[in-house]
Scaffold this motif. Structure first.
Motif, mmCIF file in Angstrom:
data_model
loop_
_atom_site.group_PDB
_atom_site.id
_atom_site.type_symbol
_atom_site.label_atom_id
_atom_site.label_comp_id
_atom_site.label_asym_id
_atom_site.label_seq_id
_atom_site.Cartn_x
_atom_site.Cartn_y
_atom_site.Cartn_z
ATOM 1 N N VAL A 1 -4.869 -3.285 8.208
ATOM 2 C CA VAL A 1 -3.521 -2.331 7.390
ATOM 3 C C VAL A 1 -4.288 -1.319 6.360
ATOM 4 O O VAL A 1 -3.851 0.023 6.500
ATOM 5 N N ASP A 2 -5.303 -1.793 5.881
ATOM 6 C CA ASP A 2 -6.051 -0.756 4.854
ATOM 7 C C ASP A 2 -6.699 0.304 5.686
ATOM 8 O O ASP A 2 -6.822 1.512 5.021
ATOM 9 N N GLU A 3 -7.126 -0.010 6.788
ATOM 10 C CA GLU A 3 -7.549 1.073 7.701
ATOM 11 C C GLU A 3 -6.572 2.298 7.686
ATOM 12 O O GLU A 3 -6.961 3.325 7.874
ATOM 13 N N LEU A 4 -5.358 1.709 8.044
ATOM 14 C CA LEU A 4 -4.387 2.653 8.441
ATOM 15 C C LEU A 4 -3.880 3.705 7.274
ATOM 16 O O LEU A 4 -3.606 4.626 7.207
ATOM 17 N N ALA A 5 -4.206 2.817 5.932
ATOM 18 C CA ALA A 5 -3.558 3.585 4.747
ATOM 19 C C ALA A 5 -4.710 4.711 4.260
ATOM 20 O O ALA A 5 -4.238 5.657 3.481
ATOM 21 N N THR A 6 -5.981 4.342 4.516
ATOM 22 C CA THR A 6 -6.933 5.197 3.913
ATOM 23 C C THR A 6 -7.204 6.613 4.567
ATOM 24 O O THR A 6 -8.595 6.750 5.111
ATOM 25 N N ALA B 1 -12.702 2.509 -3.341
ATOM 26 C CA ALA B 1 -13.765 1.613 -3.657
ATOM 27 C C ALA B 1 -14.240 0.852 -2.289
ATOM 28 O O ALA B 1 -15.207 0.494 -2.136
ATOM 29 N N HIS B 2 -13.162 -0.063 -1.754
ATOM 30 C CA HIS B 2 -13.216 -1.020 -1.016
ATOM 31 C C HIS B 2 -13.208 -0.801 0.582
ATOM 32 O O HIS B 2 -13.567 -1.446 1.326
ATOM 33 N N VAL B 3 -12.980 0.562 0.810
ATOM 34 C CA VAL B 3 -13.260 1.099 2.230
ATOM 35 C C VAL B 3 -14.209 1.895 2.388
ATOM 36 O O VAL B 3 -14.270 3.016 1.290
ATOM 37 N N ARG B 4 -15.345 2.003 3.273
ATOM 38 C CA ARG B 4 -16.079 3.080 3.494
ATOM 39 C C ARG B 4 -16.141 3.573 4.857
ATOM 40 O O ARG B 4 -15.647 2.835 5.886
ATOM 41 N N VAL B 5 -16.853 4.574 4.758
ATOM 42 C CA VAL B 5 -16.931 5.106 6.409
ATOM 43 C C VAL B 5 -18.239 4.954 6.752
ATOM 44 O O VAL B 5 -19.437 5.502 6.364
ATOM 45 N N ASP B 6 -18.631 4.162 8.004
ATOM 46 C CA ASP B 6 -19.637 3.918 8.616
ATOM 47 C C ASP B 6 -19.941 5.042 9.627
ATOM 48 O O ASP B 6 -19.126 5.063 10.416
ATOM 49 N N VAL B 7 -20.784 5.812 9.326
ATOM 50 C CA VAL B 7 -21.129 6.932 10.499
ATOM 51 C C VAL B 7 -22.498 6.992 11.063
ATOM 52 O O VAL B 7 -23.390 6.129 10.777
ATOM 53 N N CYS B 8 -22.678 7.462 12.358
ATOM 54 C CA CYS B 8 -23.854 7.293 12.956
ATOM 55 C C CYS B 8 -24.341 9.019 13.301
ATOM 56 O O CYS B 8 -23.369 9.569 13.879
ATOM 57 N N ASP B 9 -25.519 9.355 12.936
ATOM 58 C CA ASP B 9 -25.892 10.724 12.912
ATOM 59 C C ASP B 9 -26.190 10.842 14.177
ATOM 60 O O ASP B 9 -26.876 11.997 14.469
ATOM 61 N N THR B 10 -26.689 9.962 15.262
ATOM 62 C CA THR B 10 -27.031 10.108 16.411
ATOM 63 C C THR B 10 -25.879 10.417 17.384
ATOM 64 O O THR B 10 -26.061 11.633 18.117
ATOM 65 N N CYS B 11 -24.770 9.810 17.629
ATOM 66 C CA CYS B 11 -23.654 10.174 18.210
ATOM 67 C C CYS B 11 -22.441 10.845 17.533
ATOM 68 O O CYS B 11 -21.333 11.194 18.050
ATOM 69 N N HIS B 12 -22.753 10.911 16.196
ATOM 70 C CA HIS B 12 -21.593 11.450 15.390
ATOM 71 C C HIS B 12 -20.143 10.785 15.542
ATOM 72 O O HIS B 12 -19.120 11.275 15.607
ATOM 73 N N THR B 13 -20.267 9.520 15.502
ATOM 74 C CA THR B 13 -19.197 8.424 15.443
ATOM 75 C C THR B 13 -18.920 7.960 14.124
ATOM 76 O O THR B 13 -19.944 7.571 13.673
ATOM 77 N N LEU C 1 0.789 -1.340 0.256
ATOM 78 C CA LEU C 1 0.121 0.079 -0.011
ATOM 79 C C LEU C 1 0.918 1.142 0.054
ATOM 80 O O LEU C 1 0.354 2.332 -0.460
ATOM 81 N N THR C 2 2.329 1.162 0.506
ATOM 82 C CA THR C 2 2.873 2.307 0.423
ATOM 83 C C THR C 2 3.015 3.014 -0.934
ATOM 84 O O THR C 2 3.030 4.182 -0.956
ATOM 85 N N SER C 3 3.277 2.117 -1.953
ATOM 86 C CA SER C 3 3.133 2.647 -3.315
ATOM 87 C C SER C 3 1.551 3.137 -3.926
ATOM 88 O O SER C 3 1.336 3.803 -4.869
ATOM 89 N N THR C 4 0.641 2.306 -3.501
ATOM 90 C CA THR C 4 -0.670 2.566 -4.029
ATOM 91 C C THR C 4 -1.212 3.869 -3.387
ATOM 92 O O THR C 4 -1.820 4.712 -4.125
ATOM 93 N N TYR C 5 -0.880 4.390 -2.050
ATOM 94 C CA TYR C 5 -1.455 5.316 -1.209
ATOM 95 C C TYR C 5 -0.039 6.190 -0.917
ATOM 96 O O TYR C 5 0.112 6.156 0.118
ATOM 97 N N PRO C 6 0.556 7.005 -1.821
ATOM 98 C CA PRO C 6 1.971 7.312 -1.314
ATOM 99 C C PRO C 6 1.647 8.582 -0.082
ATOM 100 O O PRO C 6 2.370 8.717 0.481
ATOM 101 N N PHE C 7 0.507 9.021 -0.306
ATOM 102 C CA PHE C 7 0.138 10.002 0.858
ATOM 103 C C PHE C 7 0.231 9.500 2.371
ATOM 104 O O PHE C 7 0.420 9.972 3.260
ATOM 105 N N ALA C 8 0.071 7.965 2.204
ATOM 106 C CA ALA C 8 0.153 7.210 3.710
ATOM 107 C C ALA C 8 1.529 6.540 3.694
ATOM 108 O O ALA C 8 1.772 5.838 4.806
#
Ligand SMILES: [Zn+2]
Ligand SMILES: [Zn+2]
Length: 285
Positions: free
Chosen positions: A258-263, A229-241, A16-23
């Motif tokens: 690991v993908d969590e760290l990179a995105t 596309a393979h990682v999404r952010v699950d949000v809760c609009d009740t507690c804003h977590t 992922l170092t080369s896929t996501y240079p920002f990370a």
């Protein structure tokens, strides 16, 4: 989890170092951390007796073998000193000078804490010590990194357990989930969560907030970006977590932790929209 699990994490971080240079910087640090954790896991495995898997309801954190762990701590601190970003490296230097009694306290405090994230130290707790404000989260981060292999070792010795319901904290150690996972099941996908400390993965409900228990669909939403596309952010609009979920039905190559760290862009999006992460990751994001 076997030894090859560590190798898979290291390999994925390097990919992922080369896929996501920002990370890249964070991933390189993680890859070195995981390399150290792998050797610590091997040492723990050698030092502790080989026993059959146990069926136990006792919380995993009832066990803490300081006799086996403490002698490994100075070597861990000097390894971190060499690979960590400056503030954490300095924290490792400072801690290495404090001696075994303080090391033991730092390790025990983290192990016994109810799964609080290093970034969530309460003001009261900071007031209760004489340490500089910055030093406390760093010490807890060091304890977290150090204790992960031991926690995984203990978790791997447990026989699979039957779960009643869907707990929001790790059924083995009480840790918070650090990432969610979607895996193929029939025509759809089933969701699970992975523990921040012992890496245990347990089944979870698709639409349910692990922070506040919200289960109404309009309050539970997710955000995704076409570039990741393979990682999404699950949000809760009740507690804003929020918590990220890695969708393994979209790519089998991903390794959720690991993908969590990179995105990182997904964390930026969540923060900009007022959501707070349920569990900060090892890189502090
Ligand atoms: Zn756990
Ligand atoms: Zn919630």
């Amino acid at each position: 989890m076997t030894l090859s699990q560590w190798d898979r994490r290291i390999r994925r971080a390097n990919e992922l170092t080369s896929t996501y240079p920002f990370a890249a910087e964070g991933l390189r640090f993680y890859s070195r951390v995981a390399t150290f954790q792998k050797s610590l896991y091997e040492e723990i495995q050698k030092a502790l007796p080989v026993l059959p898997k146990i069926l136990s309801d006792a919380p995993l954190r009832d066990e803490l073998d300081l006799f086996a762990l403490l002698p490994k701590f100075p070597g861990f601190l000097s390894a971190i000193e060499q690979v960590a970003p400056a503030p954490l490296a300095q924290a490792a230097v400072d801690l290495s000078q404090k001696g075994a009694a303080v090391w033991q306290r730092v390790i025990q405090d983290f192990w016994l804490a109810e799964a609080e994230s290093p970034a969530e130290v309460s003001a009261a707790e900071e007031d209760a010590t004489n340490e500089a404000d910055e030093a406390i989260p760093s010490q807890r981060l060091l304890a977290w990194i150090f204790l992960q292999p031991y926690a995984e070792y203990l978790a791997n010795r447990r026989a699979p357990m039957h779960l009643d319901g869907t707990p929001s904290l790790c059924p083995l150690c009480g840790g918070k989930p650090v990432v969610g996972v979607l895996r193929s099941e029939g025509d759809g996908a089933k969701k699970s969560l992975i523990c921040m400390l012992c890496a245990h993965e347990w089944n979870f409900r698709r639409i349910y907030c692990p922070a506040c228990g919200e289960e109404r669909e309009p309050q539970m939403a997710f955000y995704s970006a076409s570039e990741i596309a393979h990682v999404r952010v699950d949000v809760c609009d009740t507690c804003h977590t929020y918590l990220k979920t890695v969708d393994l039905t979209k790519t089998g190559l991903a390794l959720p932790v690991v993908d969590e760290l990179a995105t990182i862009p997904l964390d930026l999006w969540a923060n900009e929209h007022g959501y707070r992460k349920l569990q900060v990751n090892l890189l502090g994001a």
